[in-house]
Motif scaffolding. Structure first.
Motif, PDB file in Angstrom:
ATOM      1  N   UNK A  49       0.815  -1.353  -0.118  1.00  0.00           N
ATOM      2  CA  UNK A  49      -0.029   0.160   0.080  1.00  0.00           C
ATOM      3  C   UNK A  49       0.749   1.329  -0.168  1.00  0.00           C
ATOM      4  N   UNK A  50       2.107   1.129   0.673  1.00  0.00           N
ATOM      5  CA  UNK A  50       2.818   2.303   0.730  1.00  0.00           C
ATOM      6  C   UNK A  50       3.330   2.440  -0.924  1.00  0.00           C
ATOM      7  N   UNK A  51       3.996   1.574  -1.440  1.00  0.00           N
ATOM      8  CA  UNK A  51       4.260   1.448  -2.879  1.00  0.00           C
ATOM      9  C   UNK A  51       3.349   2.286  -3.740  1.00  0.00           C
ATOM     10  N   UNK A  52       2.052   1.686  -3.591  1.00  0.00           N
ATOM     11  CA  UNK A  52       0.949   2.046  -4.412  1.00  0.00           C
ATOM     12  C   UNK A  52       0.533   3.698  -3.902  1.00  0.00           C
ATOM     13  N   UNK A  53       0.841   4.193  -3.042  1.00  0.00           N
ATOM     14  CA  UNK A  53       0.484   5.480  -2.620  1.00  0.00           C
ATOM     15  C   UNK A  53       1.747   6.390  -3.056  1.00  0.00           C
ATOM     16  N   UNK A  54       2.980   5.926  -3.063  1.00  0.00           N
ATOM     17  CA  UNK A  54       4.132   6.568  -3.453  1.00  0.00           C
ATOM     18  C   UNK A  54       4.112   6.834  -4.853  1.00  0.00           C
ATOM     19  N   UNK A  55       3.474   5.934  -5.961  1.00  0.00           N
ATOM     20  CA  UNK A  55       3.225   5.728  -7.164  1.00  0.00           C
ATOM     21  C   UNK A  55       2.234   6.802  -7.521  1.00  0.00           C
ATOM     22  N   UNK A  56       1.074   6.835  -6.677  1.00  0.00           N
ATOM     23  CA  UNK A  56       0.112   7.512  -7.015  1.00  0.00           C
ATOM     24  C   UNK A  56       0.461   9.366  -6.707  1.00  0.00           C
ATOM     25  N   UNK A  57       1.461   9.462  -5.834  1.00  0.00           N
ATOM     26  CA  UNK A  57       1.846  10.718  -5.812  1.00  0.00           C
ATOM     27  C   UNK A  57       2.729  11.148  -6.950  1.00  0.00           C
ATOM     28  N   UNK A  58       3.561  10.297  -7.420  1.00  0.00           N
ATOM     29  CA  UNK A  58       4.489  10.377  -8.442  1.00  0.00           C
ATOM     30  C   UNK A  58       3.689  10.550  -9.748  1.00  0.00           C
ATOM     31  N   UNK A  59       2.576   9.867  -9.915  1.00  0.00           N
ATOM     32  CA  UNK A  59       1.569  10.047 -11.046  1.00  0.00           C
ATOM     33  C   UNK A  59       0.946  11.427 -11.077  1.00  0.00           C
ATOM     34  N   UNK A  60       0.704  11.929  -9.901  1.00  0.00           N
ATOM     35  CA  UNK A  60       0.199  13.388  -9.963  1.00  0.00           C
ATOM     36  C   UNK A  60       1.156  14.619 -10.325  1.00  0.00           C
ATOM     37  N   UNK A  62       3.583  13.746 -12.468  1.00  0.00           N
ATOM     38  CA  UNK A  62       3.771  13.495 -13.870  1.00  0.00           C
ATOM     39  C   UNK A  62       2.502  14.245 -14.627  1.00  0.00           C
ATOM     40  N   UNK A  63       1.447  13.779 -14.211  1.00  0.00           N
ATOM     41  CA  UNK A  63      -0.069  14.676 -14.554  1.00  0.00           C
ATOM     42  C   UNK A  63       0.221  16.232 -14.550  1.00  0.00           C
ATOM     43  N   UNK A  64       0.617  16.820 -13.686  1.00  0.00           N
ATOM     44  CA  UNK A  64       0.688  18.206 -13.592  1.00  0.00           C
ATOM     45  C   UNK A  64       1.697  18.753 -14.726  1.00  0.00           C
ATOM     46  N   UNK A  65       2.816  18.053 -15.029  1.00  0.00           N
ATOM     47  CA  UNK A  65       3.724  18.229 -15.881  1.00  0.00           C
ATOM     48  C   UNK A  65       3.026  18.131 -17.374  1.00  0.00           C
ATOM     49  N   UNK A  66       2.069  17.393 -17.470  1.00  0.00           N
ATOM     50  CA  UNK A  66       1.378  17.177 -18.784  1.00  0.00           C
ATOM     51  C   UNK A  66       1.885  15.709 -19.407  1.00  0.00           C
ATOM     52  N   UNK A  67       2.384  14.652 -18.586  1.00  0.00           N
ATOM     53  CA  UNK A  67       3.064  13.658 -19.046  1.00  0.00           C
ATOM     54  C   UNK A  67       2.284  12.405 -18.118  1.00  0.00           C
ATOM     55  N   UNK A  68       2.945  11.279 -18.363  1.00  0.00           N
ATOM     56  CA  UNK A  68       2.498  10.369 -17.666  1.00  0.00           C
ATOM     57  C   UNK A  68       3.620   9.123 -17.365  1.00  0.00           C
TER      58      UNK A  68
END
Length: 125
Positions: A49-60, A62-68
């Motif tokens: 669950x920690x891995x999932x949350x860290x990757x969700x945070x990273x995804x946010x 990336x999304x803010x920068x317009x990428x994925x």
């Protein structure tokens, strides 16, 4: 080369003199993302669950920068216990698809807030 700070409220705020990410020369450099829920500041208990949350945070970020996640070229995963490698890999594989980014995984003695992992990335923009 000018740089642009990338910031989003959908990932934990920086807790020191650094940016969530910086965009420069067509590349995004993220700071390490720990598994803190940006909404309420909680940290999940289990490593998966920690891995999932860290990757969700990273995804946010990336999304803010317009990428994925498909634009990520390299990640570094810092983990507290190498025996958690397989569990982290299982979650990681749900966020990244082939061709996978290059990656380093390093066991460390401690991480901020006592978390079990931290993930940083370099991505193409």
């Amino acid at each position: 080369m000018p740089k642009q700070e990338i910031t989003t409220s959908q990932a934990p705020a920086a807790i020191g003199p650094y940016a969530q990410a910086v965009l420069a020369g067509g590349l995004l450099f993220s700071s390490g993302q720990i598994p803190v829920n940006p909404t309420d500041g909680t940290v999940p208990v289990s490593v998966d669950e920690q891995a999932k949350q860290a990757l969700i945070n990273l995804g946010a970020i990336l999304e803010q920068a317009g990428i994925g996640f498909a634009d990520v070229l390299k990640t570094t995963v810092f983990i507290r216990h190498m025996e958690d490698f397989a569990a982290i890999n299982a979650v990681y594989a749900t966020f990244f698809k082939e061709p996978y980014p290059a990656r380093s995984c390093v066991e460390v003695s401690a991480l901020p807030k006592g978390v079990l992992l931290e993930i940083e990335a370099i991505a193409a923009c």
